[in-house]
Scaffold this motif. Structure first.
Motif, mmCIF file in Angstrom:
data_model
loop_
_atom_site.group_PDB
_atom_site.id
_atom_site.type_symbol
_atom_site.label_atom_id
_atom_site.label_comp_id
_atom_site.label_asym_id
_atom_site.label_seq_id
_atom_site.Cartn_x
_atom_site.Cartn_y
_atom_site.Cartn_z
ATOM 1 N N GLY A 151 48.884 64.929 14.997
ATOM 2 C CA GLY A 151 49.011 66.167 15.740
ATOM 3 C C GLY A 151 49.424 66.025 17.186
ATOM 4 N N ASP A 153 52.169 65.381 18.545
ATOM 5 C CA ASP A 153 53.466 65.999 18.853
ATOM 6 C C ASP A 153 53.414 67.520 18.802
ATOM 7 O OD1 ASP A 153 53.000 66.003 16.135
ATOM 8 O OD2 ASP A 153 55.082 65.618 15.573
ATOM 9 N N GLN A 154 52.256 68.078 18.501
ATOM 10 C CA GLN A 154 52.121 69.527 18.390
ATOM 11 C C GLN A 154 51.432 70.161 19.600
ATOM 12 O OE1 GLN A 154 50.197 70.540 14.654
ATOM 13 N NE2 GLN A 154 51.185 68.802 13.612
ATOM 14 N N VAL A 155 51.001 69.332 20.535
ATOM 15 C CA VAL A 155 50.232 69.853 21.668
ATOM 16 C C VAL A 155 50.746 69.238 22.970
ATOM 17 C CG1 VAL A 155 48.153 70.193 20.274
ATOM 18 C CG2 VAL A 155 48.500 68.028 21.471
ATOM 19 N N THR A 157 50.304 67.200 26.322
ATOM 20 C CA THR A 157 49.392 66.163 26.812
ATOM 21 C C THR A 157 49.906 65.633 28.144
ATOM 22 O OG1 THR A 157 50.567 64.433 25.591
ATOM 23 C CG2 THR A 157 48.655 65.445 24.506
ATOM 24 N N ARG A 236 42.308 63.211 16.678
ATOM 25 C CA ARG A 236 43.441 64.016 16.223
ATOM 26 C C ARG A 236 43.560 65.232 17.137
ATOM 27 N NH1 ARG A 236 38.908 64.708 13.684
ATOM 28 N NH2 ARG A 236 38.195 66.793 13.064
ATOM 29 N N ALA A 238 45.202 69.395 17.736
ATOM 30 C CA ALA A 238 45.703 70.635 17.144
ATOM 31 C C ALA A 238 45.743 71.708 18.216
ATOM 32 C CB ALA A 238 44.818 71.085 15.983
ATOM 33 N N PRO A 239 46.744 72.605 18.142
ATOM 34 C CA PRO A 239 46.768 73.728 19.095
ATOM 35 C C PRO A 239 45.520 74.598 18.922
ATOM 36 C CG PRO A 239 48.865 73.503 17.923
ATOM 37 C CD PRO A 239 47.877 72.621 17.213
ATOM 38 N N VAL A 244 43.795 72.876 23.720
ATOM 39 C CA VAL A 244 44.014 71.835 22.712
ATOM 40 C C VAL A 244 42.676 71.452 22.093
ATOM 41 C CG1 VAL A 244 44.838 69.490 22.271
ATOM 42 C CG2 VAL A 244 46.001 70.928 23.969
#
Length: 459
Positions: A151, A153-155, A157, A236, A238-239, A244
């Protein structure tokens, strides 16, 4: 366009510019190649800006604690993050500009800006320029490692460089990685006023240190309100509506932590992946670090690697020592090597940890008979007077030779006081040489002879 020099230095970090100065003073023509910011990590994203931020954070902490020293502060304490950031930017910018100005004014030195790539062991291309030299020195440093965690690449950082761009205070900063860089930022932002959680995969913080040091560091941070989650076996991302969500999977506590900002502090990687090192015959290890011998020579004759990119220390002082080793051997007829280096570093939380030589665990692994002494900072007069009694002092000695194998001072002034022990270690003297010293009172260092007098055989 092709240009010939006596030497080429790739990278203007802490080792490269100093070496260029020595080479130029020896009458050589030198090309210094820098693709971005002069000064490397220390000046731009490391020591200078972060320690400036640490100083601002300490000022806020002292102001909030003023009553502990009998000082009244009316109206409360407010942190202006824009001014805090501007001060750090100014300190780093002044150093960067000064270094660039000095380099450009060096006799015999040509500064080339752009990305360097090897064409062969004597040729480096920068844009449309081909530079050749019989001696090439690589000082390209490193950057934050960003592991391919689920995950990620979905949030959004941050790394140690990206967080320096913030001029607002995070509501809740989640620091992934409980080691040196992560802990400095954790305490810093907690003192600025953010909620902070540190997530560490291992069973304890800064696993490189001995358990007693690690536990005391954790106690220092938790006493200031930093939440610590260790044993995070499956991190891990997640949005989340509030920022986050970071999965933790610890044995105890909530299974995830929700932060407004996430700082990744999970190690470093060298800037060696786009230099064309294979074209020059320069070998790297499995992590991308350039392999060097004890004199910092690479696998390609006439090419040396200095600083973080060689894997022998991610510190300004180790990079500068690399320069001194190379300069002594090439220019002064010396015979210096990495083998003679006593490892030393600091963790710049407050109070800081000063470290020299081996940990107790490393010393025990040698199989030598040992003598060990510890002393809590609560029994150090200087710490009591300052109202900063957290931490401990520790020293490990070879029982046979009397040589100091390792030492740690976690406490007020620990980053400075450790040098008394480090100097004796570098001089190769037995601990008794320091035990007989007459230190100044009242200081932290004055307790070092007392500490040495408490040495007991290790069980």
């Amino acid at each position: 366009m092709s240009r010939a020099f006596d030497a080429i230095v790739i990278g203007a970090g802490q080792a490269g510019p100093a070496l260029a100065g020595r080479l130029g003073a020896a009458g050589m023509t030198v090309a210094v190649i820098e693709r971005k910011l002069f000064g490397g990590t220390c000046v731009n994203t490391g020591c200078m800006p972060t320690k400036t931020l640490v100083a601002s954070a300490r000022a806020a902490w002292v102001a909030r604690r003023a009553a502990d020293w009998g000082v009244e502060v009316e109206g409360g304490v407010r942190v202006d993050m824009r001014r805090v950031k501007a001060r750090a930017d100014s300190v780093a910018g002044t150093a960067r500009e000064g270094l660039e100005r000095w380099l450009r004014g060096l006799p015999g030195c040509t500064v080339v800006q752009g990305h360097a790539r090897f064409e062969d062991a004597r040729t480096v291309r920068v844009g449309d320029q081909r530079l050749t030299a019989p001696r090439i020195f690589i000082d390209v440093g490193g950057r934050a490692a960003v592991p391919a965690l689920p995950g990620i690449d979905q949030v959004p950082t941050l790394t140690n460089s990206g967080i320096l761009a913030l001029d607002t205070l995070p509501r809740h900063l989640v620091v992934v990685g409980g080691s040196y860089i992560g802990l400095e930022f954790a305490q810093m932002y907690r003192r600025f006023g953010a909620e902070v959680t540190v997530i560490e995969k291992g069973p304890r913080l800064i696993g490189r240190e001995d358990p007693d040091i690690s536990a005391e560091v954790r106690a220092i941070l938790e006493a200031e309100g930093v939440a610590v989650r260790t044993g995070a076996e499956c991190i891990r991302f997640a949005p989340h509506a509030d920022g986050v969500a970071v999965g933790v999977d610890c044995e105890t506590g909530a299974p995830e932590v929700v932060g407004s900002h996430v700082l990744l502090a999970m190690g470093r990687r060298p800037n060696t992946d786009d230099l064309g090192l294979d074209a020059a015959g320069v070998a790297i290890d499995a992590r991308g670090y350039i392999t060097v011998d004890d004199r910092l020579a690479t696998s390609a004759p006439g090419i040396w690697a200095l600083g973080e990119c060689n894997g022998h220390g991610a510190f300004t002082h180790t990079a500068y020592d690399d320069f001194e080793i190379v300069a002594a051997n090439l220019l002064d007829g010396g015979d210096r090597s990495l083998a003679a280096r006593v490892p030393a570093y600091a963790l710049f939380i407050d109070p800081p940890l000063g470290r020299a030589g081996l940990t107790e665990a490393e010393a025990r692994a040698t199989g030598r008979p040992l003598r060990i002494a510890t002393r809590p900072m609560s029994r150090v007069g200087r710490a009591v007077e300052k109202g900063e009694t957290q931490g401990l002092m520790k020293v490990t000695v070879d029982a046979g030779s009397g040589r100091i194998l390792g030492a740690a001072i976690l406490g007020t002034g620990g980053d400075e006081a450790i040098h008394g022990l480090l100097d004796v270690m570098n001089a190769g003297l037995p601990y008794t040489a320091l035990q007989r010293a007459m230190p100044i009172h009242p200081t932290v260092s004055e307790l070092i002879p007392t500490l040495l007098g408490d040495l007991q055989p290790a069980e």
